[in-house]
Structure formats: C-alpha cells, structure tokens
Scaffold this motif. Structure first.
Motif, PDB file in Angstrom:
ATOM      1  N   GLN A  19       0.852  -1.203  -0.019  1.00 39.42           N
ATOM      2  CA  GLN A  19       0.171   0.139  -0.081  1.00 39.42           C
ATOM      3  C   GLN A  19       0.837   1.173  -0.084  1.00 39.42           C
ATOM      4  O   GLN A  19       0.561   2.330  -0.765  1.00 39.42           O
ATOM      5  CB  GLN A  19      -1.049  -0.160   1.290  1.00 39.42           C
ATOM      6  N   GLY A  20       2.025   1.255   0.802  1.00 39.11           N
ATOM      7  CA  GLY A  20       2.841   2.224   0.808  1.00 39.11           C
ATOM      8  C   GLY A  20       3.531   2.547  -0.401  1.00 39.11           C
ATOM      9  O   GLY A  20       3.601   4.014  -1.069  1.00 39.11           O
ATOM     10  N   MET A  23       0.784   4.152  -2.833  1.00 39.26           N
ATOM     11  CA  MET A  23       0.631   5.750  -2.500  1.00 39.26           C
ATOM     12  C   MET A  23       1.883   6.554  -2.966  1.00 39.26           C
ATOM     13  O   MET A  23       1.741   7.597  -3.538  1.00 39.26           O
ATOM     14  CB  MET A  23       0.583   5.706  -1.075  1.00 39.26           C
ATOM     15  N   LEU A  26       1.445   6.700  -6.596  1.00 44.59           N
ATOM     16  CA  LEU A  26       0.148   7.662  -7.162  1.00 44.59           C
ATOM     17  C   LEU A  26       0.537   9.171  -6.962  1.00 44.59           C
ATOM     18  O   LEU A  26       0.350  10.070  -7.488  1.00 44.59           O
ATOM     19  CB  LEU A  26      -0.891   7.315  -6.234  1.00 44.59           C
ATOM     20  N   GLY A  27       1.308   9.292  -5.849  1.00 46.37           N
ATOM     21  CA  GLY A  27       1.917  10.667  -5.378  1.00 46.37           C
ATOM     22  C   GLY A  27       2.767  11.258  -6.447  1.00 46.37           C
ATOM     23  O   GLY A  27       2.813  12.296  -6.791  1.00 46.37           O
TER      24      GLY A  27
END
Length: 258
Positions: A19-20, A23, A26-27
């Motif tokens: 998940q990290g 993210m 995505l960032g």
C-alpha cells in the motif's frame, strides 16, 4: 495456531508495504514526477471492468430473482407482497449489488492480477524493470489497482440495476405485481442515500481486491506450484475481506444513521 497468527501478521506487514509503494507511485504520478501510463490504465479498465459487465449483470439478475421469489413466498402469508419492492431496492443498491460485483471481480480479475504478477516474478521481469530504473509498482500495479478503484462503482451500479430487473420479472410472474406498479413503488422506496451508500463502498472494495491480488503475486516463489497456491490464496482472501468490509460498512452506516 502459531503459524496462522504469524501468517496473519506477515500479511498485514505485506499489505502495508505494498500500500505504501502504491501511494508513493500515485503521489509521483499526481505531481508529474513519473509518467501517467494512460494506455496501460485503459487496457486494464477494459480487461477488468468492461469485460466483467456481462457476468456481473447475469449473476446479479439471477440472485435478484431468487431473493425476490423467496421474499414473495414469505410476504404472501401476511398479504403484504408489495413490500418486496422496498426490500429489493434497499438490498440491491446498499448490499447485494456491490457485494456480488466485488466477489466476481475478486474471482475473475484478482486471480488474473496475481497470476500476471507472479509470472513476472518467475521470469524475473521485476528485477529487470528495477535494473532499467522503472518502478514495478508504478508500471504494473498502479494501473491495475486504479482500474479497479475507478471501475467498481460502475460494476456495482450495473449489478444493482440487473438485480432490480430480475426482481421486477419475478414480481410480475410470481407475485402478480405489474411492471408499472413495481416502478411506481420503486420510486418511493429507492432513496439517494441507498444508492450513494453502495457506490461509496465500491471503490474501497476494488482497492482491497487489487491490494490483496498484488500482495499474493509478489509472494510467488519461482515455481508453477507456488503460482497456483498464491492465485488460490488471492481469491479466497479477497472474497473473505470484501465480505468482512461490507459488514463493517453496514455497521458504520447504521451507526451514523444512513
């Protein structure tokens, strides 16, 4: 028992790690530090979402018909058969539509994502991408998870409408409720809140399916046997998690009065 606990803790850490990475990917895409792989996203959206519409619609149609038939059988004893419309509207949009869509996507697309990522692990394509300076999470996982998150509300809506269609047909021929009366009753029974509640849950369930599928794919250990085991594990865990998540959402929305 100890092995089960250790496995569960390991899965939690793996989920947080993947998940990290997602993210961060995505960032980086949102801040234009990494290219937006739009072609990959569109391809995954077609494979995961658009091609799943027929099977989701068919399953929801059949389940809606079965639930309505059994409900009419019980309500007829009290002379309130018309209330089957209210039950169908609430169940399909709040619970059944999104849940069936999530289960079908977990079995159909979650397993495919795990198999694809696992095969790449076996062929060492992940290592090759990293050597070339390409983040595998950015290039492979993010488009698939994004397609699931964006596409799940569409599948949930299609499933809900198909379930209502099945309910209307059964109500007509088994409950003697004409289509016009069914539609009029449906307008009063179906609220915006019921529709919104179902659509709010859908992206979260899509993310959970994509996350678990990616985690299991990353665990493939270099053999076809491991690939089969992880694909099976991906489907089982995804279905279990989306059902639990649906229950938690139901408790949450009941607590806040929705």
């Amino acid at each position: 028992m100890v092995e089960i606990v250790i496995g569960a803790v390991s899965d939690i850490f793996a989920a947080n790690a993947v998940q990290g990475h997602l993210m961060v990917a995505l960032g980086r895409t949102a801040t234009f530090q990494a290219p937006l792989r739009f072609a990959s996203f569109v391809h995954q959206f077609e494979q995961i979402v658009l091609r799943a519409i027929p099977i989701v619609a068919l399953i929801s149609l059949v389940v809606g018909a079965i639930i309505t038939q059994q409900t009419i059988l019980q309500l007829r004893q009290f002379g309130v058969t018309i209330f089957v419309v209210d039950l169908a509207a609430i169940l399909m949009f709040r619970e059944i539509g999104v849940l069936l869509a999530a289960i079908m996507v977990a079995g159909r697309s979650g397993s495919a994502i795990t198999a694809e990522i696992g095969a790449m692990r076996i062929r060492e394509e992940f290592d090759a991408l990293q050597v070339m300076g390409v983040d595998p999470h950015q290039a492979l996982m993010l488009p698939r998870v994004a397609a699931l998150v964006v596409g799940m509300p569409l599948l949930a809506f299609v499933g809900s409408m198909s379930g209502l269609a099945g309910a209307a047909v059964v109500a007509k021929f088994y409950g003697d409720i004409p289509f016009d009366i069914f539609t009029d009753r449906l307008r009063g029974a179906m609220t915006v809140t019921s529709v919104v509640v179902g659509l709010i849950k859908a992206p979260f369930m899509g993310f959970l399916v994509g996350l678990l599928a990616s985690i299991e794919g990353m665990k493939v250990a270099g053999s076809s046997e491991s690939l089969g085991q992880r694909t099976t594990s991906s489907v089982v865990k995804s279905i279990f998690v989306v059902i639990v998540a649906d229950g938690l959402f139901a408790i949450f929305f009941a607590a806040i009065g929705l």
